[in-house]
Scaffold this motif. Structure first.
Motif, PDB file in Angstrom:
ATOM      1  N   ALA A 201       0.832  -1.204   0.000  1.00 47.67           N
ATOM      2  CA  ALA A 201       0.000   0.000   0.000  1.00 47.67           C
ATOM      3  C   ALA A 201       0.867   1.255   0.000  1.00 47.67           C
ATOM      4  CB  ALA A 201      -0.925  -0.009   1.215  1.00 47.67           C
ATOM      5  N   GLY A 202       1.925   1.259   0.803  1.00 49.87           N
ATOM      6  CA  GLY A 202       2.799   2.426   0.851  1.00 49.87           C
ATOM      7  C   GLY A 202       3.484   2.677  -0.473  1.00 49.87           C
ATOM      8  N   ILE A 203       4.012   1.638  -1.104  1.00 46.37           N
ATOM      9  CA  ILE A 203       4.679   1.783  -2.400  1.00 46.37           C
ATOM     10  C   ILE A 203       3.699   2.288  -3.456  1.00 46.37           C
ATOM     11  CG2 ILE A 203       5.737   0.501  -4.292  1.00 46.37           C
ATOM     12  CD1 ILE A 203       7.692   0.946  -2.091  1.00 46.37           C
ATOM     13  N   VAL A 204       2.507   1.740  -3.475  1.00 45.94           N
ATOM     14  CA  VAL A 204       1.513   2.125  -4.485  1.00 45.94           C
ATOM     15  C   VAL A 204       1.129   3.589  -4.325  1.00 45.94           C
ATOM     16  CG1 VAL A 204      -0.874   1.778  -5.226  1.00 45.94           C
ATOM     17  CG2 VAL A 204       0.613  -0.191  -4.856  1.00 45.94           C
ATOM     18  N   VAL A 205       0.847   4.032  -3.110  1.00 45.09           N
ATOM     19  CA  VAL A 205       0.454   5.429  -2.890  1.00 45.09           C
ATOM     20  C   VAL A 205       1.586   6.373  -3.282  1.00 45.09           C
ATOM     21  CG1 VAL A 205      -0.132   7.128  -1.122  1.00 45.09           C
ATOM     22  CG2 VAL A 205      -1.252   4.896  -1.117  1.00 45.09           C
ATOM     23  N   ALA A 206       2.804   6.074  -2.848  1.00 48.46           N
ATOM     24  CA  ALA A 206       3.941   6.941  -3.175  1.00 48.46           C
ATOM     25  C   ALA A 206       4.175   7.002  -4.677  1.00 48.46           C
ATOM     26  CB  ALA A 206       5.195   6.445  -2.459  1.00 48.46           C
ATOM     27  N   ALA A 207       4.076   5.864  -5.353  1.00 41.32           N
ATOM     28  CA  ALA A 207       4.318   5.822  -6.794  1.00 41.32           C
ATOM     29  C   ALA A 207       3.225   6.567  -7.561  1.00 41.32           C
ATOM     30  CB  ALA A 207       4.408   4.380  -7.271  1.00 41.32           C
ATOM     31  N   LEU A 208       1.965   6.373  -7.189  1.00 40.79           N
ATOM     32  CA  LEU A 208       0.875   7.069  -7.875  1.00 40.79           C
ATOM     33  C   LEU A 208       0.979   8.575  -7.672  1.00 40.79           C
ATOM     34  CD1 LEU A 208      -2.192   4.750  -7.132  1.00 40.79           C
ATOM     35  CD2 LEU A 208      -0.742   4.808  -9.173  1.00 40.79           C
ATOM     36  N   GLY A 209       1.378   9.000  -6.479  1.00 43.19           N
ATOM     37  CA  GLY A 209       1.541  10.432  -6.245  1.00 43.19           C
ATOM     38  C   GLY A 209       2.671  11.022  -7.054  1.00 43.19           C
ATOM     39  N   LYS A 210       3.808  10.342  -7.105  1.00 45.82           N
ATOM     40  CA  LYS A 210       4.966  10.857  -7.836  1.00 45.82           C
ATOM     41  C   LYS A 210       4.702  10.900  -9.331  1.00 45.82           C
ATOM     42  CE  LYS A 210       9.098  11.987  -6.132  1.00 45.82           C
ATOM     43  NZ  LYS A 210       9.212  12.861  -4.957  1.00 45.82           N
ATOM     44  N   SER A 211       3.959   9.922  -9.849  1.00 45.45           N
ATOM     45  CA  SER A 211       3.693   9.857 -11.278  1.00 45.45           C
ATOM     46  C   SER A 211       2.387  10.532 -11.681  1.00 45.45           C
ATOM     47  CB  SER A 211       3.688   8.392 -11.746  1.00 45.45           C
ATOM     48  OG  SER A 211       5.000   7.871 -11.765  1.00 45.45           O
ATOM     49  N   ALA A 212       1.791  11.310 -10.772  1.00 47.39           N
ATOM     50  CA  ALA A 212       0.602  12.120 -11.082  1.00 47.39           C
ATOM     51  C   ALA A 212      -0.543  11.274 -11.629  1.00 47.39           C
ATOM     52  CB  ALA A 212       0.953  13.234 -12.064  1.00 47.39           C
ATOM     53  N   GLN A 213      -0.764  10.114 -11.037  1.00 55.23           N
ATOM     54  CA  GLN A 213      -1.899   9.280 -11.414  1.00 55.23           C
ATOM     55  C   GLN A 213      -3.104   9.645 -10.546  1.00 55.23           C
ATOM     56  OE1 GLN A 213      -1.383   6.627 -14.134  1.00 55.23           O
ATOM     57  NE2 GLN A 213      -0.105   8.454 -14.239  1.00 55.23           N
ATOM     58  N   LEU A 214      -4.268   9.198 -10.969  1.00 51.66           N
ATOM     59  CA  LEU A 214      -5.466   9.487 -10.188  1.00 51.66           C
ATOM     60  C   LEU A 214      -5.310   8.948  -8.767  1.00 51.66           C
ATOM     61  CD1 LEU A 214      -8.242   8.573 -12.786  1.00 51.66           C
ATOM     62  CD2 LEU A 214      -7.568  10.868 -12.074  1.00 51.66           C
ATOM     63  N   PRO A 215      -5.697   9.719  -7.745  1.00 51.25           N
ATOM     64  CA  PRO A 215      -6.345  11.034  -7.779  1.00 51.25           C
ATOM     65  C   PRO A 215      -5.367  12.207  -7.605  1.00 51.25           C
ATOM     66  CG  PRO A 215      -6.492  10.142  -5.579  1.00 51.25           C
ATOM     67  CD  PRO A 215      -5.695   9.140  -6.381  1.00 51.25           C
ATOM     68  N   PHE A 216      -4.078  11.988  -7.831  1.00 52.23           N
ATOM     69  CA  PHE A 216      -3.071  13.018  -7.592  1.00 52.23           C
ATOM     70  C   PHE A 216      -2.713  13.819  -8.853  1.00 52.23           C
ATOM     71  CE2 PHE A 216      -2.222   9.418  -4.737  1.00 52.23           C
ATOM     72  CZ  PHE A 216      -2.296  10.040  -3.504  1.00 52.23           C
ATOM     73  N   SER A 217      -3.420  13.604  -9.961  1.00 51.44           N
ATOM     74  CA  SER A 217      -2.964  14.122 -11.256  1.00 51.44           C
ATOM     75  C   SER A 217      -2.879  15.634 -11.319  1.00 51.44           C
ATOM     76  CB  SER A 217      -3.910  13.614 -12.355  1.00 51.44           C
ATOM     77  OG  SER A 217      -3.974  12.207 -12.358  1.00 51.44           O
ATOM     78  N   PHE A 218      -3.662  16.338 -10.524  1.00 47.37           N
ATOM     79  CA  PHE A 218      -3.771  17.788 -10.694  1.00 47.37           C
ATOM     80  C   PHE A 218      -2.474  18.531 -10.428  1.00 47.37           C
ATOM     81  CE2 PHE A 218      -4.746  16.895  -6.294  1.00 47.37           C
ATOM     82  CZ  PHE A 218      -4.073  17.895  -5.603  1.00 47.37           C
ATOM     83  N   TRP A 219      -1.560  17.941  -9.639  1.00 40.18           N
ATOM     84  CA  TRP A 219      -0.348  18.687  -9.340  1.00 40.18           C
ATOM     85  C   TRP A 219       0.503  18.904 -10.587  1.00 40.18           C
ATOM     86  CZ3 TRP A 219       4.606  17.274 -10.336  1.00 40.18           C
ATOM     87  CH2 TRP A 219       4.926  15.933 -10.467  1.00 40.18           C
ATOM     88  N   LEU A 220       0.365  18.028 -11.578  1.00 41.37           N
ATOM     89  CA  LEU A 220       1.152  18.177 -12.800  1.00 41.37           C
ATOM     90  C   LEU A 220       0.695  19.389 -13.603  1.00 41.37           C
ATOM     91  CD1 LEU A 220       3.526  16.620 -13.867  1.00 41.37           C
ATOM     92  CD2 LEU A 220       1.996  15.341 -15.343  1.00 41.37           C
ATOM     93  N   SER A 221      -0.572  19.749 -13.472  1.00 38.44           N
ATOM     94  CA  SER A 221      -1.055  20.972 -14.116  1.00 38.44           C
ATOM     95  C   SER A 221      -0.358  22.196 -13.540  1.00 38.44           C
ATOM     96  CB  SER A 221      -2.571  21.081 -13.927  1.00 38.44           C
ATOM     97  OG  SER A 221      -3.048  22.340 -14.340  1.00 38.44           O
ATOM     98  N   LYS A 222      -0.164  22.210 -12.219  1.00 37.84           N
ATOM     99  CA  LYS A 222       0.530  23.333 -11.579  1.00 37.84           C
ATOM    100  C   LYS A 222       2.003  23.377 -11.947  1.00 37.84           C
ATOM    101  CE  LYS A 222      -3.059  24.791  -9.309  1.00 37.84           C
ATOM    102  NZ  LYS A 222      -3.665  26.108  -9.618  1.00 37.84           N
TER     103      LYS A 222
END
Length: 623
Positions: A201-222
């Motif tokens: 779970a920790g690896i998946v959350v960290a990886a999705l956040g770093k790679s701007a995957q859902l639901p973290f995608s919006f940071w790449l727009s900024k």
């Protein structure tokens, strides 16, 4: 054997640190030093990819600092170093002499060096250290023009979003140490019980956040508020692909957890489809490219779930070449014309043919139009997806078709007849530079990356894919002939339809269009779900501090003062009287003791003789 690997991860960050510390004094030498350091790193990366060395150094008890350039990490190290050289060459002309060049080139080298450590790390301490440096330098690079508060705020949003997800990596590290007493990434799949699921779970959350995957995608727009070269490096081969690379590398961990592979695969497919729609709805070129990065990396995340390492590697290196080229051209147009709006970029490719051709090569590669096709990589990973689930394959195929739609849309605008010069520039005055021709320093990376994108098309050949599989030491599912035929028809058809549609409005309700073009409201949702509740909690805690804790402390202080007054009025008088009584008795005893004292020695002797005589008589009588 290990010296080149140590040099690979040392040269870029060490050079970058020196340039950043030297500051404006090193501005003149910074471009040459930065490009030379990046070129040396590329040579070292190629050497490491062939030799495949591994090193380890003691860091903490049971937690060593380990690195290795095996098949996958070696290929990625070469990709990162090559893109860094091209981007820094472009930066020589794009970041003018009047700007803080030493700070820029220093931070770019630190950023690239952190990614090199990330792809070669074999232990959690090495991964965590490089992960942190990447996040910090990305914040500094996005906010490079720190005089603009909008850019600084955008950098803060990107940093805080990725930092929140990065907590998952610390959760995984804690689970690995507590559950298996191990720091090796390759041993995480051997954890047992809840530790395995916590680490996953920790690896998946960290990886999705770093790679701007859902639901973290919006940071790449900024992140688009940064300079063009920063966007090119960040989106193509460094930070944004770091999470996808980590998931591909830790495929055995996802499989061991059971739920991890499916969760990652569907998240990647969903991101590729949803952010492909977002990209197609954009009227801002950099926002279109940013959303397309999320979508293209979604395919890499999908790969990690279905276990197609060959397809993921093909997608990653081909995406790095095409997307870095596209962002460099977009940055050039932004610098030259002062706008990134697609309607105002009409004719940009006609007016600067070198940049236009380079952008066309990149867009056709993303679109999957033969022969400049990244679709071959998607064919490989979609073949693996089809083995896992027909639904997963259908979503991935639809997302791949959207790649052609938004690529054709961007090409349609820049190749339309020339429009008037925009009246409102998107860059602040201190960051705007104008010119009348393409400098040679900018044309060189355009040409190099264009050739690289064309060369990567050779990877569609089965012998090339099989050679890559042997290099990676893996076997994977290869697509059937009908899958190649389907993609060969679908990509040009979707692109042609988008080109024919042109700038006409999509027949959808305006709120829907605004919702899609506004990145699905992800930032607003993050504020509603995370930011505002935290702010309310902080406000409540502040009120508790002011109304309860502060008043309690003040009440305790007042009570202490009152108690001190009571003690002063009552108890102190009794204590003083007792002390004075003891003093009076002591003075009386002292006076009695002074009476036999005369100061004459013979008197003391006589007194002593008399006392001894009396004691002798008493003893005689008693006996």
């Amino acid at each position: 054997m290990s010296a080149p690997l140590w040099a690979l991860i040392t040269v870029p960050p060490a050079t970058g640190t020196v340039l950043a510390i030297a500051g404006r004094r090193a501005d003149r030498a910074a471009p040459a030093v930065g490009v030379a350091a990046a070129a040396l790193a590329l040579v070292l990366a190629v050497h490491a990819a062939f030799r495949q060395p591994s090193v380890s150094a003691a860091l903490l008890s049971g937690l060593p600092f380990g690195l290795a350039a095996d098949g996958l990490s070696g290929v990625l190290a070469v990709t990162v170093a090559a893109v860094t050289v091209a981007v820094l060459l472009f930066s020589v002309g794009d970041i003018g002499p009047g700007e803080a060049r030493a700070r820029f080139f220093g931070l770019m080298l630190l950023f690239s060096g952190a990614m090199l450590v990330t792809v070669t790390a074999t232990t959690l301490p090495a991964l965590l250290m490089s992960w942190e440096v990447m996040g910090a330098t990305s914040w500094a690079l996005i906010a490079y023009w720190w005089q603009d508060t909008v850019r600084v705020a955008a950098a803060g949003t990107a940093f805080l979003t990725t930092r929140a997800a990065d907590l998952g990596l610390y959760l995984a590290a804690g689970a690995a140490v507590a559950g298996g007493r191990t720091a090796a990434l390759g041993d995480l799949d051997r954890l047992s019980g809840p530790w395995l699921h916590l680490a996953t779970a920790g690896i998946v959350v960290a990886a999705l956040g770093k790679s701007a995957q859902l639901p973290f995608s919006f940071w790449l727009s900024k992140a688009m508020q940064g300079p063009g070269p920063v966007s090119a490096l960040l989106h193509s081969a460094t930070m944004v692909v770091a999470g996808a690379y980590l998931l591909i590398r830790l495929g055995p961990l996802l499989a061991a957890a059971g739920w991890g592979a499916d969760a990652v695969a569907w998240t990647g497919a969903g991101t590729a489809l949803a952010l492909g729609l977002v990209a197609a709805a954009q009227r801002d070129l950099k926002q279109l490219l940013a959303a397309s990065s999320c979508a293209q990396i979604g395919f890499m995340v999908l790969v990690a779930g279905v276990g197609s390492t060959v397809g993921g590697t093909l997608q990653l290196i081909a995406h790095a070449a095409a997307k870095s080229l596209a962002f460099l051209v977009a940055g050039y147009w932004l610098t030259w014309l002062g706008t990134k709006s697609l309607p105002e970029l009409r004719g940009a490719a006609r007016r600067r043919p070198a940049a236009g051709i380079a952008f066309t090569v990149a867009a056709l590669g993303l679109a999957g139009v033969p022969p400049l096709s990244l679709w071959a990589a998607k064919d490989v990973l979609l073949a693996a997806a089809l083995e896992r689930s027909a639904g997963l394959y259908a979503v991935g195929l639809a997302a791949a078709a959207l790649s052609a739609v938004y690529s054709a849309k961007a090409l349609w605008y820049v190749w339309q007849p020339r429009s008037d010069r925009p009246s409102r520039p998107d860059l602040p005055p201190y960051a705007r530079r104008t010119g009348h021709r393409l400098p040679a320093s900018l044309a060189l990376p355009f040409a190099a990356l264009s050739l690289a994108t064309v060369a990567l098309s050779a990877l569609v050949l089965p012998p090339a894919r099989q050679a890559l599989a042997r290099t990676l030491g893996v076997t994977g599912t290869m697509p059937h002939a009908w899958e190649f035929a389907l993609s060969a028809v679908l990509a040009p058809a979707a692109g042609a339809a988008a080109w024919a549609w042109g700038a006409r409005r999509v027949p959808l309700p305006t709120p829907v269009i605004r919702w899609v073009s506004g990145w699905l409201g992800l930032e607003r949702a993050a504020h509603a779900v995370c930011v505002r509740p935290v702010q309310r909690l902080a406000t409540a805690l502040a009120a508790f501090d002011d109304r309860v804790l502060d008043r309690g402390v003040e009440g305790l202080a007042r009570g202490t003062v009152r108690l001190a007054g009571v003690m002063n009025r009552h108890a102190e008088a009794a204590v003083d009287g007792a002390v004075q009584g003891v003093a009076a008795v002591s003075r009386g005893l002292g006076r009695l003791a002074r009476r036999p004292q005369t100061g004459q020695l013979h008197t003391y002797l006589a007194q002593a003789v008399a006392a001894c005589t009396v004691l002798a008589v008493v003893l005689v009588l008693v006996r």
